[in-house]
Structure formats: structure tokens, C-alpha cells
Design an enzyme around this catalytic site. Structure first.
Site, mmCIF file in Angstrom:
data_model
loop_
_atom_site.group_PDB
_atom_site.id
_atom_site.type_symbol
_atom_site.label_atom_id
_atom_site.label_comp_id
_atom_site.label_asym_id
_atom_site.label_seq_id
_atom_site.Cartn_x
_atom_site.Cartn_y
_atom_site.Cartn_z
ATOM 1 N N ASP A 177 21.965 -91.415 1.216
ATOM 2 C CA ASP A 177 21.397 -90.534 2.237
ATOM 3 C C ASP A 177 21.894 -90.945 3.626
ATOM 4 O O ASP A 177 23.044 -91.365 3.766
ATOM 5 C CB ASP A 177 19.868 -90.612 2.145
ATOM 6 C CG ASP A 177 19.189 -89.303 2.492
ATOM 7 O OD1 ASP A 177 19.247 -88.926 3.678
ATOM 8 O OD2 ASP A 177 18.589 -88.670 1.610
ATOM 9 N N HIS A 239 16.211 -88.899 7.763
ATOM 10 C CA HIS A 239 16.015 -88.283 6.449
ATOM 11 C C HIS A 239 15.909 -89.307 5.321
ATOM 12 O O HIS A 239 15.019 -89.228 4.466
ATOM 13 C CB HIS A 239 17.189 -87.328 6.221
ATOM 14 C CG HIS A 239 17.139 -86.478 5.022
ATOM 15 N ND1 HIS A 239 17.643 -86.863 3.801
ATOM 16 C CD2 HIS A 239 16.673 -85.219 4.847
ATOM 17 C CE1 HIS A 239 17.501 -85.884 2.936
ATOM 18 N NE2 HIS A 239 16.914 -84.875 3.538
ATOM 19 N N ASN A 341 17.966 -75.741 -0.550
ATOM 20 C CA ASN A 341 16.920 -75.027 0.204
ATOM 21 C C ASN A 341 17.321 -73.634 0.642
ATOM 22 O O ASN A 341 16.903 -73.177 1.705
ATOM 23 C CB ASN A 341 16.563 -75.832 1.452
ATOM 24 C CG ASN A 341 16.052 -77.208 1.118
ATOM 25 O OD1 ASN A 341 15.393 -77.403 0.122
ATOM 26 N ND2 ASN A 341 16.364 -78.169 1.970
ATOM 27 N N SER A 419 14.716 -81.904 -0.753
ATOM 28 C CA SER A 419 14.950 -83.316 -0.449
ATOM 29 C C SER A 419 13.698 -84.137 -0.662
ATOM 30 O O SER A 419 13.771 -85.322 -0.982
ATOM 31 C CB SER A 419 15.393 -83.484 1.011
ATOM 32 O OG SER A 419 16.752 -83.242 1.172
#
Length: 596
Positions: A177, A239, A341, A419
Site C-alpha cells: 500500500d 491509506h 470502487n 480498500s
């Protein structure tokens, strides 16, 4: 009489309070948010972006598969044939070669170069080194109530009942990530990782690859990443830290949140920075995180049992990424990825559409497929991803940082996205590896899917095996209770400029109603902005569920609302009161329900 088909379905969750005085408390109108697009972190133009590098895999017998000098010579030869300046960049952990194109090439020029490689019988595959992006959706605000996603009966993942079987002790999870920004509610479970971002500009930390996986921030200025991406200035997302907290935040320490596998360790493996990340860097990260060899990178002293990739981009799964994933799975690691998404078929998104991965869709607090979540036949499982459009209380609360660019003070915020759903499954997989250290990735996926429960809400397009259930998967207690449901399916016409009501007689429920009384509403009505909808308790107390809106021209109200009804007695006659405030459009109450 039935009206024209659903023009736009409304699936929202709002919160109100039923006061014993009978005072109506208005809440946010869910219809106001339906027409607004959900901002995903993947630009629509990803598929057409300029190409700077190619990933070339050679057949095992080819000299280029083993010799960097041979690969360099081959790149120069191919460049000469196509009129481009090609050069060997580096060898990846899978054995493939990264070829620098010398400059960004347009679609046609890049296709010509790739065709030259594909024509070579010694080339097994050639794919562009594309950027991928974090798949979280930007949250509205920060508010912490509780981690409904772990234990709430309606759509939680039933995690606490699994902790009697395992807490993740001894299991290692790699979070591929944005890296990690220090947070006291997580740091005890973090082990050293690696920064695989090779482009110094994207790394945003003053250099390229190194052993420091700290997240310096991934803020971007409008348009600085090409193709008018981003469309507006963005702040740093932190994130990876949010994802890591869901998996393994420390527990029983008197503050913050509980991680699903709170005795596991998380290893930050940095691949996403300013303007996202590249296929080549992600391939090397997958290889290294799972214990494979990557040229020029020290071996990983803590190879992961589980890899979480809450990232993605558009397009088919490329052969390079697939080869890295296959290598990780062959080394015994489960690979968990976010479905994306874009409210679209996940088959069009990489790595969600790769083989040998667990592809995770997102559900909201009511157990519906989240409005932004990708769907489709390649989705394996659904997990809580939240929806913050109405309230941050309905998002996934996790560890974060308050810095808008560089790190500042630690905090917590509610995010929504696939996520956020993926680390729920990565955490569950970690529990499974502790409970059965000899379990295989295929067995992990099979067990999660076979022990899922049906989504309590709706799912259009395909949500895999259903909503993951941690306790059932670990052999703990069975599914959470569903509650007692009362329904009225008798149609009630709603004429123009009129107020009507539909009643439900509630019996057998002792004491007061719950603090999370669910009201399911199905109203067929053209131009639903005409409607005001209220719930009225037996004592006359009322709350507005939906207000009128002159800008909401879509059809029908299909929604589940939540009210705090703990101040009123449950038994008695409840009413759904609907007012049509304008002329020109009519409809009817099709059905509605109360869930205690």
C-alpha cells in the site's frame, strides 16, 4: 397500478431519535446524495494513459531470461526496429525485465513496440508497466462511534466470537500500500517493511527504493499526474495505515480500536505514492513480501502468510502481475485484493480479476452491496466497507494521521471503500493461519466462502458467496441473530398534495424499542422528491426519515432507515406517514417493515 421501472434506487441509512415528547427530529435527506458520483481513486482514463515502460517476460530457454546484458541488447534491437529508444531498466523478482521506453509513448507507438516483442518466439509476454491507485473512497469527516463492522448483528462480520479460536498470534500480514505512518495504537504490531517505489517523484520522500517503508504522504496537485489526474488538489490519504489498523490494531490497551487479528504482525510494503504506483513495483513487492527474491533488494526476514492489496487499476490482469501472484501463492501466501470502487463489473479491474486471489466487494451497514462497490462473477466474498455519505458513523473507523501533506498528529477517521473491505478478509485469513498453520491459500478461500452468510440487504450484479462470517469460518458461534421483523405489504395509494399512513401492529416485544430500529421502505412513486416520509411510534413520537427535495427527480424510494427508538415502548401500532407535497406525480406505498 405499477409505475414505470425503477429509474434510480435509493439505498441509504439515516439516523434519527424518537423522542418521548413526540417531537419530530429531521435527519439528512438520503435522496440528496444519490445523484452525486462516488469519487474513486482510479481515473477513468487509466486504460489510455501514456506508456513509459514495458514488462517483458522471456521463455526459460532464452538468453535474456538469465542475462541482463542479453536483455539490454534485445531492448536496443527492438528499439532500432521500431524507431524508439529502448533500454534495459532492471530485472524484476519474477525474472521478467523492465524495459524503459525513453519517453512516454502514445497508444499506437507503444503498441508497435509491444508487437515487436510479441513477434519474438523467445518472449513469453509483454505488458505495459501501468499505474495503480489506492481504492479507498474519500471520507466525508471523522467520527468514531463503534466498530459495527466487527460485531453488529445486522451486517457485522461476527469477529468477537472468533477470538476464542484465534487472534492472529504468530501470523504475518503484508500490507502492500502507501506505507505506514507511526500510530501508537498500531506500532507494537508493525515489523520492518520495504519501500518499492522506484520513481523518486512518485516516492515523494527524496529518493527511490530503500528499506524505509514510512509514508511521507501521497498528496497531489491538480493535473500533476497526467491525463488531468487528479481533477482537484488532494491531501495525503495515509491509506496503508488505515488498512493496517483494521487488520492488526492493538487491543485491550485502553484506547482506539481493535484489530481483527490483533496479535498478528503487519509489514508495510510501500508501492503507492504520489500519482499511484506501477505494475513493476507492485510485482516486486508481491514477490518480496511473500518471501521471493528480488534483485538488489535484501531478502525479507518476515515473509508474509497473507498479502493485502487494497489497490487497483482498470484493464485485464496482465501476465506479469499474474506471475507474481502465482509465485506468492506457491510460496503459501493468501492474496487478498479489493474489488474496486467504480460500481462496475470487477472483471474490468486489475488485480481484482487475476486468478489465485480472494476478490472482496464491500457492504454497507445494512448489509447491502455498497453503492460504489464493484461486483460480478469474479467477486469471491463481501465484507464491510462502509458508506460515509450520510454519516461517518457508517464508515470503517481505523487508525490514521491528521496531516494534510506531511505526517502530523495521529488520529482516527472513518473511510469507505473496497480498500476497507479487503483488510477484513486479510484479518480473517490471519486468524485462520493461526488456527491451522498448515492451511493452504486455496483452503483459506474455500473456507471463507463456504461459511459466508447471505447478505441481509440486497446485492445487484453478484457479491460472491455472501457476507464473510468470522465465527462460522473459525468454528465459533453461529450467525448473529436477525431480529424480529413485522411487515405490511398492503398497497396504500399516495395522491397529490395528500398525507397517508400505513400501520403495523407490533406485539410480543417487551419493554422499549431498540436504539437501532430498522425501517425498511419500498415506495413506488415518480419524482420521489415530492415525498416526505416519517415514522410514528405508538405514543405519537415521530421522526422524519426523508424530506422533500425539488432537485430529486428520480423514481421510487427503496431504502432502509435506522432510528434510535429506545425512548418509546415497542408494542403498539406504528405508522409510516407519507406526504406528497406537490402536484403532478403520484404513487403508492408498496410495502414497509420494522426490524426489532
Amino acid at each position: 397500478m405499477k409505475h414505470r421501472p425503477l429509474g434510480m434506487s435509493l439505498v441509504a441509512l439515516t439516523t434519527a431519535v424518537l423522542l418521548g415528547t413526540g417531537t419530530a427530529v429531521a435527519v439528512a435527506d438520503p435522496a440528496a446524495t444519490v445523484g452525486s458520483p462516488v469519487k474513486a481513486a482510479v481515473p477513468a482514463a487509466t486504460a489510455g494513459q501514456p506508456v513509459e515502460r514495458l514488462i517483458v517476460g522471456y521463455t526459460s530457454q532464452a538468453a535474456e531470461a538469465k542475462s541482463d546484458s542479453a536483455a539490454t541488447e534485445d531492448a536496443k534491437n527492438k528499439g532500432g526496429r521500431t524507431g524508439e529508444s529502448l533500454d534495459f531498466d532492471r530485472r524484476l523478482g519474477t525474472g521478467a525485465v523492465l524495459v524503459d521506453l525513453g519517453a512516454e509513448l502514445g497508444k499506437k507507438d507503444a503498441a508497435d513496440v509491444m508487437a515487436a516483442f510479441r513477434a519474438d518466439p523467445d518472449v513469453a509476454f509483454v505488458v505495459p508497466d501501468k499505474r495503480m491507485y489506492a481504492t479507498a473512497v474519500t471520507p466525508n469527516d471523522a467520527e468514531y462511534n463503534r466498530q459495527w463492522d466487527l460485531f453488529e448483528a445486522t451486517a457485522g462480520m461476527n469477529v468477537p466470537d472468533a477470538w476464542g479460536k484465534a487472534t492472529g498470534a504468530g501470523v504475518k500480514v503484508a500490507v502492500i500500500d502507501t506505507g505506514y505512518v507511526s500510530h501508537s495504537d498500531l506500532t507494537a504490531n508493525v515489523v520492518a517493511g520495504y519501500d518499492f517505489i522506484s520513481d523518486p517523484f512518485m516516492a515523494n520522500d527524496g529518493g527511490g527504493r530503500d528499506s524505509n517503508a514510512s509514508d511521507p504522504g501521497d498528496w497531489m496537485l491538480r493535473g500533476e499526474c497526467g491525463n488531468n489526474y487528479p481533477e482537484y488538489d488532494t491531501t495525503s490519504s495515509w491509506h496503508g495505515t488505515h488498512v493496517a489498523g483494521t487488520i492488526a490494531a492493538t487491543t485491550d490497551n485502553g484506547k482506539g480500536i481493535a484489530g481483527i487479528a490483533y496479535n498478528a504482525t503487519v509489514q508495510p510494503v510501500r508501492v503507492l505514492g504520489k500519482c499511484g504506483g506501477t505494475t513493476a513495483d507492485i510485482m516486486d513487492a508481491i514477490t518480496w513480501a511473500s518471501g521471493g527474491y528480488v534483485p538488489g533488494v535484501p531478502s525479507n526476514p518476515n515473509p508474509a502468510d497473507v498479502l493485502n492489496m487494497s489497490l487497483g487499476g482498470s484493464g485485464a490482469c496482465d501476465a506479469g502481475t499474474q506471475s507474481a501472484i502465482n509465485g506468492a501463492v506457491n510460496r503459501g501466501a493468501s492474496v487478498v485484493v479489493a474489488a474496486g470502487n467504480s460500481n462496475a463489473d470487477a472483471a474490468g479491474f486489475n488485480p481484482a480479476n487475476c486468478s489465485n486471489v480472494i476478490t472482496v466487494a464491500a457492504s454497507d451497514r445494512e448489509g447491502n452491496r455498497a453503492s460504489y462497490s464493484n461486483y460480478g462473477s469474479i467477486v469471491d466474498i463481501t465484507a464491510p466497507g462502509g458508506e460515509t455519505a450520510v454519516s461517518s458513523a457508517n464508515g470503517i473507523w481505523s487508525t490514521l494521521n491528521s496531516g494534510t501533506r506531511s505526517p502530523a498528529s495521529e488520529n482516527y477517521e472513518a473511510y469507505q471503500g473496497t480498500s476497507m473491505a479487503a483488510p477484513h478478509i486479510a484479518g480473517l485469513a490471519a486468524l485462520m493461519y493461526e488456527a491451522n498453520p498448515s492451511i493452504t491459500p486455496a483452503q483459506v478461500e474455500s473456507s471463507i466462502k463456504s461459511n459466508a452468510r447471505p447478505l441481509p440487504g440486497y446485492c445487484s450484479g453478484g457479491c460472491g458467496a455472501g457476507l464473510a462470517d468470522a465465527a462460522a469460518t473459525l468454528g465459533g458461534s453461529t450467525q448473529p441473530p436477525t431480529g424480529t421483523v413485522f411487515t405490511n405489504s398492503t398497497n396504500v395509494n399516495i395522491p397529490d398534495n395528500t398525507t397517508v399512513a400505513s400501520s403495523i401492529a407490533v406485539t410480543g416485544i417487551s419493554g422499549n424499542a431498540p436504539a437501532s430500529l430498522k425501517i425498511g421502505v419500498d415506495i413506488k412513486h415518480t419524482y420521489r422528491g415530492d415525498l416526505k416520509i416519517e415514522i410514528v411510534a405508538p405514543n405519537g413520537a415521530a421522526a422524519v426519515l426523508k424530506n422533500t427535495s425539488t432537485s430529486d427527480s428520480a423514481d421510487n424510494v427503496i431504502a432502509t432507515y435506522t432510528v434510535d427508538a429506545s425512548g418509546v415502548v415497542a408494542s403498539g401500532t406504528w405508522k409510516l406517514r407519507v406526504t406528497d407535497a406537490y402536484a403532478g406525480d403520484t404513487g403508492y406505498i408498496d410495502s414497509w417493515s420494522l426490524t426489532f
